[in-house]
Design an enzyme around this catalytic site. Structure first.
Site, PDB file in Angstrom:
ATOM      1  CB  SER A  50      -0.898  -0.010   1.229  1.00  0.00           C
ATOM      2  OG  SER A  50      -0.129   0.087   2.408  1.00  0.00           O
ATOM      3  CG  HIS A  51       2.412   3.142   2.717  1.00  0.00           C
ATOM      4  ND1 HIS A  51       1.656   2.157   3.244  1.00  0.00           N
ATOM      5  CD2 HIS A  51       2.145   4.469   2.950  1.00  0.00           C
ATOM      6  CE1 HIS A  51       0.821   2.907   4.127  1.00  0.00           C
ATOM      7  NE2 HIS A  51       0.949   3.991   3.860  1.00  0.00           N
ATOM      8  CG  LEU A 127       4.238   7.950   9.828  1.00  0.00           C
ATOM      9  CD1 LEU A 127       3.638   8.357  11.218  1.00  0.00           C
ATOM     10  CD2 LEU A 127       4.936   9.287   9.397  1.00  0.00           C
ATOM     11  CB  THR A 163      -5.808   6.753   8.959  1.00  0.00           C
ATOM     12  OG1 THR A 163      -5.215   7.530   8.258  1.00  0.00           O
ATOM     13  CG2 THR A 163      -7.626   6.474   8.514  1.00  0.00           C
ATOM     14  CB  ALA A 183      -3.813   3.594  10.525  1.00  0.00           C
ATOM     15  N   GLY A 190      -8.548   1.760   2.842  1.00  0.00           N
ATOM     16  CA  GLY A 190      -8.581   0.971   1.559  1.00  0.00           C
ATOM     17  C   GLY A 190      -8.888  -0.499   1.843  1.00  0.00           C
ATOM     18  CD  GLU A 191      -8.964  -5.316   4.419  1.00  0.00           C
ATOM     19  OE1 GLU A 191      -7.833  -5.217   3.597  1.00  0.00           O
ATOM     20  OE2 GLU A 191      -9.722  -6.288   4.378  1.00  0.00           O
ATOM     21  NE  ARG A 307       3.458  -8.288   6.159  1.00  0.00           N
ATOM     22  CZ  ARG A 307       3.615  -7.902   5.222  1.00  0.00           C
ATOM     23  NH1 ARG A 307       3.924  -8.242   4.175  1.00  0.00           N
ATOM     24  NH2 ARG A 307       3.636  -6.303   4.820  1.00  0.00           N
TER      25      ARG A 307
END
Lengths: 335, 335
Positions: A50-51, A127, A163, A183, A190-191, A307
């Protein structure tokens, strides 16, 4: 994520080339292109999809909109022995962070604790990228930023809070730091969008509808508001992010980034706060901290960011994992 | 709290007299008695029953145990332009905080941001007491402290983390500050004890049993562990409290305050970290913050600490609300 999305691996250099071409083509100045491309490629390497390269699409869209200053040169102000401020001048946050981080590190080493305020920035990035630059230099770091009003306060009925991500990184003597970055909403917006497209329900306590009532209907949730994580406690932490990375630094609340009647330019920019602490000025015992991490792992619980670490190691060997449909789209854009 | 417990109101001076007599009788030095009594009386006035006069009982018990230094004189060290450390020398935290808070305020005003580390303290008190002393002087404040190992990390099976409270206070131009102060456990351990005595079940996600399995059985929960609030995110915040108010300042993790084989004296003491920020050095816009509070209230959501404020106002008019059975017990002890 129930969609079937085949992935493939590509060399890091290919990812960097695509990012550089697309961002340059969108009009970002060379200085912005460089740091944004580096950031997205690394996020992709760490499988923060997502980033990662996916953000090339939104960063192009926002460039076309004229809402972001694509060639802004951040201006650094030394505000106090423990405070450096960077005016991003409506440009992307990463170059502004880069412009101020050196002074932040110096100040943290000299004073023990210091803060970097970034103002008037467009912020798309995770971040951990920033706090891990600080922990890599032996500092403890915290970062936070408001976003846009998607989240109702606990007990409330309307979107108000962002968020509002919060990240923390702690240097470890051997190897990777201990980092969390999340968040303060119950879930990423997005989910919910993804579930809405697929007609899937939400768990309890993720969202309310436009009448302020709890809902598990993902489409009604999009018309209503997300909820904070962790009920009233998570909501309180979200307000702390709003206050510290907003009014404290003379910048906007999430609800002010999208309010009716504000200038268009205020639609995408806001502030960010980063705090760096030099353990060497406190009497730190880093071995003690190691015990905490060992105990957590011994219980079979995951350390945050594990992960990401595994993905990073795999990417170094085998290349970056990218969704094939995204890659095809990006290669078209870069051509 | 389903017990029927009649309450009565008493003059503030009567509460102060009781506290002073009991603490003095327990052997605390005059300096400790003064600040502890002031703290407990104010907590009682604000109807924080768990941190009010009720603590006279546990502070007496711990005094008898010999585990706390009742006459410790805190030692203040100026560690860096932004860091002051106070060695509580095994005594109560409040006097140590009081000894260091002046330098913390000076440093925050001079540098923009500063930290106070309290080491080797016995800590019974709510953190709002401390952060509100700072917001009363126009500073933004954060405080955190580990406790003792009652809480399993998210995904874990054994108690490891403390209930690790986190408090934040933000000065408001007119009147009371915006303050939150909560344990990062899903619930206070005292609440589980109460339910166990009454044979009541717990909600989901509060606790695990001694095999690490989720339980709603309050007695099994006491033999197992509490869970953090807010799943993996709350668990991460709890680890931040452990790290920042523990190893960062050269002090203990919660799990080290009660580990087998440690010296008895390490059974009750640990550290605390307080961060103070001077908004004047950042470019603050306090009116912007007011908008956040107004929007929350307009949505019918409660601001944190509103209940305390109301209790405080009522106590100023009508005296302090005290549970009658507690009052009778304390009056016996004070006599």
């Amino acid at each position: 994520m129930t969609e079937s999305r085949p992935y493939e691996r590509i060399p890091r250099q290919h990812a960097a080339d695509i990012a550089t071409k697309i961002l340059g083509g969108a009009g970002y100045s060379q200085a912005h292109v460089e740091v944004m491309a580096r950031n997205m490629v690394e996020a992709q390497a760490q499988e923060c999809h997502s980033h990662g390269l996916y953000r090339l699409v939104s960063c192009s869209t926002v460039a076309e909109s004229g809402l972001v200053n694509l060639t802004a040169t951040p201006e650094v102000t030394d505000r106090a022995p423990g405070v450096v401020a960077v005016d991003a001048k409506g440009g992307n946050s990463l170059l502004a962070f880069q412009a101020g981080v050196g002074q932040l590190v110096e100040k943290a080493r000299a004073s023990g604790i210091a803060a970097l305020a970034v103002n008037d920035c467009f912020h798309y990035s995770a971040l951990w990228w920033e706090v891990e630059q600080l922990s890599a230099q032996g500092l403890v770091a915290l970062a936070m930023t408001p976003t846009h009003p998607y989240v109702a306060p606990f007990g409330g009925t309307q979107p108000l809070l962002g968020t509002n991500p919060l990240a923390f990184s702690w240097p470890r003597p051997d190897g990777e730091p201990y980092t969390f970055d999340f968040a303060t909403s119950a879930v990423a917006r997005g989910e919910v969008e993804l579930r809405s497209r697929q007609g899937e329900a939400l768990p309890e306590e993720w969202a309310i509808d436009d009448a302020g009532q709890p809902t598990t209907d993902s489409t009604k949730a999009l018309a209503g508001a997300l909820l904070p994580f962790g009920r009233h406690k998570g909501s309180a932490i979200s307000t702390m992010v709003e206050l510290m990375a907003g009014p404290l630094i003379g910048d906007l609340l999430s609800c002010q980034t999208a309010e009716p009647g504000s200038s268009a330019r205020k639609g995408v920019q806001h502030g960010e706060l980063v705090i760096a602490i030099d353990p060497g000025r406190f009497g730190v015992s880093l071995e003690t901290a190691e015990r905490l991490f060992e105990e957590i792992s011994d219980q079979g619980a995951r350390l945050p960011s594990e992960r990401r670490r595994a993905a990073k190691r795999e990417a170094a060997k085998a290349g970056l994992l990218v969704a094939s449909h995204l890659l095809a789209d990006l290669e078209r854009r870069a051509a």
